[in-house]
Enzyme design. Structure first.
Site, PDB file in Angstrom:
ATOM      1  N   HIS A  58      -1.163  -0.494  15.170  1.00 13.40           N
ATOM      2  CA  HIS A  58      -2.159   0.058  14.255  1.00 13.40           C
ATOM      3  C   HIS A  58      -2.770   1.352  14.791  1.00 13.40           C
ATOM      4  O   HIS A  58      -3.993   1.534  14.750  1.00 13.40           O
ATOM      5  CB  HIS A  58      -3.253  -0.992  14.016  1.00 13.40           C
ATOM      6  CG  HIS A  58      -3.946  -0.872  12.698  1.00 13.40           C
ATOM      7  ND1 HIS A  58      -4.530   0.295  12.273  1.00 13.40           N
ATOM      8  CD2 HIS A  58      -4.138  -1.766  11.701  1.00 13.40           C
ATOM      9  CE1 HIS A  58      -5.080   0.096  11.091  1.00 13.40           C
ATOM     10  NE2 HIS A  58      -4.850  -1.152  10.721  1.00 13.40           N
ATOM     11  N   HIS A  90      -4.638  -9.017   9.272  1.00  9.44           N
ATOM     12  CA  HIS A  90      -4.206  -8.688  10.637  1.00  9.44           C
ATOM     13  C   HIS A  90      -4.293  -9.856  11.627  1.00  9.44           C
ATOM     14  O   HIS A  90      -4.779  -9.700  12.744  1.00  9.44           O
ATOM     15  CB  HIS A  90      -5.017  -7.501  11.172  1.00  9.44           C
ATOM     16  CG  HIS A  90      -4.772  -6.216  10.425  1.00  9.44           C
ATOM     17  ND1 HIS A  90      -3.590  -5.920   9.808  1.00  9.44           N
ATOM     18  CD2 HIS A  90      -5.574  -5.134  10.210  1.00  9.44           C
ATOM     19  CE1 HIS A  90      -3.671  -4.717   9.243  1.00  9.44           C
ATOM     20  NE2 HIS A  90      -4.864  -4.221   9.467  1.00  9.44           N
ATOM     21  N   GLU A 127       1.785   2.224   9.425  1.00  7.60           N
ATOM     22  CA  GLU A 127       2.114   0.936  10.057  1.00  7.60           C
ATOM     23  C   GLU A 127       3.435   0.424   9.499  1.00  7.60           C
ATOM     24  O   GLU A 127       3.529   0.122   8.313  1.00  7.60           O
ATOM     25  CB  GLU A 127       1.003  -0.069   9.765  1.00  7.60           C
ATOM     26  CG  GLU A 127      -0.357   0.325  10.300  1.00  7.60           C
ATOM     27  CD  GLU A 127      -1.463  -0.273   9.461  1.00  7.60           C
ATOM     28  OE1 GLU A 127      -1.650  -1.510   9.509  1.00  7.60           O
ATOM     29  OE2 GLU A 127      -2.139   0.475   8.721  1.00  7.60           O
ATOM     30  N   ARG A 136      -2.373  -8.179   4.957  1.00  7.36           N
ATOM     31  CA  ARG A 136      -3.086  -9.313   4.332  1.00  7.36           C
ATOM     32  C   ARG A 136      -2.187 -10.464   3.883  1.00  7.36           C
ATOM     33  O   ARG A 136      -1.062 -10.250   3.444  1.00  7.36           O
ATOM     34  CB  ARG A 136      -3.871  -8.804   3.107  1.00  7.36           C
ATOM     35  CG  ARG A 136      -4.998  -7.879   3.499  1.00  7.36           C
ATOM     36  CD  ARG A 136      -5.700  -7.266   2.291  1.00  7.36           C
ATOM     37  NE  ARG A 136      -6.835  -6.455   2.741  1.00  7.36           N
ATOM     38  CZ  ARG A 136      -6.714  -5.221   3.242  1.00  7.36           C
ATOM     39  NH1 ARG A 136      -5.539  -4.652   3.336  1.00  7.36           N
ATOM     40  NH2 ARG A 136      -7.788  -4.559   3.662  1.00  7.36           N
ATOM     41  N   ASP A 182      -4.016   3.188   0.698  1.00  5.77           N
ATOM     42  CA  ASP A 182      -3.997   2.004   1.557  1.00  5.77           C
ATOM     43  C   ASP A 182      -2.923   1.098   0.959  1.00  5.77           C
ATOM     44  O   ASP A 182      -3.207   0.013   0.455  1.00  5.77           O
ATOM     45  CB  ASP A 182      -5.376   1.327   1.562  1.00  5.77           C
ATOM     46  CG  ASP A 182      -5.476   0.250   2.634  1.00  5.77           C
ATOM     47  OD1 ASP A 182      -4.476   0.005   3.319  1.00  5.77           O
ATOM     48  OD2 ASP A 182      -6.572  -0.347   2.768  1.00  5.77           O
TER      49      ASP A 182
HETATM   50  C1  BGC Z   1      -5.306  -2.041   6.046  1.00  6.27           C
HETATM   51  C2  BGC Z   1      -6.649  -1.537   5.625  1.00  6.27           C
HETATM   52  C3  BGC Z   1      -7.638  -1.893   6.699  1.00  6.27           C
HETATM   53  C4  BGC Z   1      -7.184  -1.253   7.992  1.00  6.27           C
HETATM   54  C5  BGC Z   1      -8.103  -1.566   9.145  1.00  6.27           C
HETATM   55  C6  BGC Z   1      -4.937  -1.380   7.319  1.00  6.27           C
HETATM   56  O1  BGC Z   1      -3.702  -1.846   7.755  1.00  6.27           O
HETATM   57  O2  BGC Z   1      -4.324  -1.846   5.066  1.00  6.27           O
HETATM   58  O3  BGC Z   1      -7.028  -2.072   4.385  1.00  6.27           O
HETATM   59  O4  BGC Z   1      -8.909  -1.453   6.363  1.00  6.27           O
HETATM   60  O5  BGC Z   1      -5.905  -1.704   8.289  1.00  6.27           O
HETATM   61  O6  BGC Z   1      -8.316  -2.894   9.257  1.00  6.27           O
END
Ligand code: BGC
Length: 373
Positions: free
Chosen positions: A207, A134, A338, A109, A273
């Site tokens: 991802h 992303h 990630e 983010r 997360d």
């Molecule tokens: C984020 C999550 C998100 C997920 C899928 C992760 O990298 O930290 O908050 O929901 O990606 O988009």
């Protein structure tokens, strides 16, 4: 019929030229093949199959640079995919939450979907509450990359994408290359390079969602995880780091020694997360995490040159999508590790910088190494 590409397999090319698909399947020993997989934005999409000497098979598409599966034997010799994914391009077109995809121009983010660089404020799409997630609405996960198969002794593909100046609000033409290589000892290496003609934030990652049991009938809360991180970045309610680097000691975020993911899970509202601040002295490739599962006997080690690791326990998976194994992807049925720079770095001057300047080369390596016992 799939074609053989590696130079070392020219003999195989001739030998397989008139084979049936079935013969091809059983004969496939090592190398990279590709098949047509559809079309997006008027561009041809392919599915590449990388097979190593050990017989592990990784499939990757040039749509989003997506790893769609990684098939390996468990401790009993039963083969299944440790990476979540689907068999058809049409499912990936329904925008699943980044399953297996390359994420960019900025992984994770950016707060309030904006940042200021050299006196200019850049506005991004707010595609996750008030924030940009992303890379925006059409990030690198939704574009068709140009793919080639390098003349390599190991199964490999090279993906290239030119992200134009202004794309998704980011400054500068960013030239990105990603090379995926599968080694004979079951290491899947991802090497990223990028250059730009204007200063821009860059934070590239993959991802993939993992479930080492090979079946999403089993939740990942029974997997064991060790992360080489003494600190993590706590977040606000919209998942933007507060800026603090907080010690994990005495908190549910302490994975410094291997711990069952479920052990302290109930003490983390919403599930894990979070970005972990990896213990490192330099940016050499080093082992930063180890995931293991006793059901399958599989262990997955993560090596990276990056300073951070986003550990995400699939908290938002809601059953909308069905995995290869025919089971719904429900909450906590898969997890992500990630490798990255920290979220919201463009707005956090104290975090390691994500700004790439013209004349510099962004270079990042991550390797996932699988073993079974
Ligand atoms: C984020 C999550 C998100 C997920 C899928 C992760 O990298 O930290 O908050 O929901 O990606 O988009």
């Amino acid at each position: 019929m799939a074609k053989w590409f590696n130079a070392g397999l020219i003999i195989a090319t001739v030998a397989f030229a008139s084979c049936s698909e079935a013969q091809h399947e059983t004969s496939a020993t090592m190398g990279t093949t590709k098949k047509d997989w559809g079309e997006v934005d008027g561009k041809q999409v392919y599915l590449y199959t990388l097979t190593n000497k050990a017989g592990d098979v990784v499939t990757i598409s040039n749509y989003g640079g997506t790893i769609t599966s990684w098939i390996s034997p468990d401790k009993n010799g039963n083969k299944s995919s440790i990476i979540i994914g689907f068999d058809s391009l049409s499912t990936y077109r329904q925008n699943p939450p980044y399953f297996g995809a390359l994420v960019g121009r900025y992984g994770n983010r950016i707060g309030k979907a904006q940042f200021t660089l050299n006196g200019t404020t850049y506005k991004l799409a707010a595609n996750n509450g008030p924030n940009s997630l992303h890379g925006g609405i059409k990030g690198f996960d939704k574009v068709v990359w140009d793919a080639t198969v390098p003349d390599s002794t190991q199964p490999s593909i090279t993906l290239k994408y030119l992200s134009k100046d202004g794309e998704e609000g980011y400054p500068g033409n960013l030239d990105v290359t990603v090379v995926y290589t599968l080694s004979d000892d079951d290491g899947l290496k991802i090497e990223y390079t990028a250059t730009t003609d204007k200063a821009t934030p860059v934070n590239l990652t993959n991802h993939s969602y993992f479930n080492l049991t090979g079946s999403v009938k089993n939740k990942i809360l029974d997997h064991y995880l060790q992360i080489d991180a003494d600190r993590y970045t706590p977040v606000d309610p919209t998942l933007i780091p507060t800026g603090e680097l907080k010690a994990v000691k005495g908190t549910p975020f302490d994975f410094t020694t291997a711990k069952k993911i479920g052990q302290d899970f109930s003490a983390v509202p919403g599930g894990y997360d979070h970005n972990f601040v990896l213990n490192r002295k330099d940016s050499s490739l080093q082992k930063v995490a180890t995931l293991s599962d006793s059901v399958s006997g599989r262990t997955l080690e993560v090596y990276t040159t990056e300073p951070g690791l986003q550990f995400y326990t699939g908290n938002f998976l809601d059953g909308k999508f069905t995995n290869h194994d025919g089971n719904p992807l429900l909450v906590n049925t898969a997890l992500c590790m990630e490798t990255q720079h920290f979220p919201d770095s463009p707005n956090k001057p104290d975090f390691p910088s994500t700004i790439l300047e013209p004349g510099q080369t962004y270079h990042s390596i991550t390797e996932y190494k699988l073993s079974v016992k």
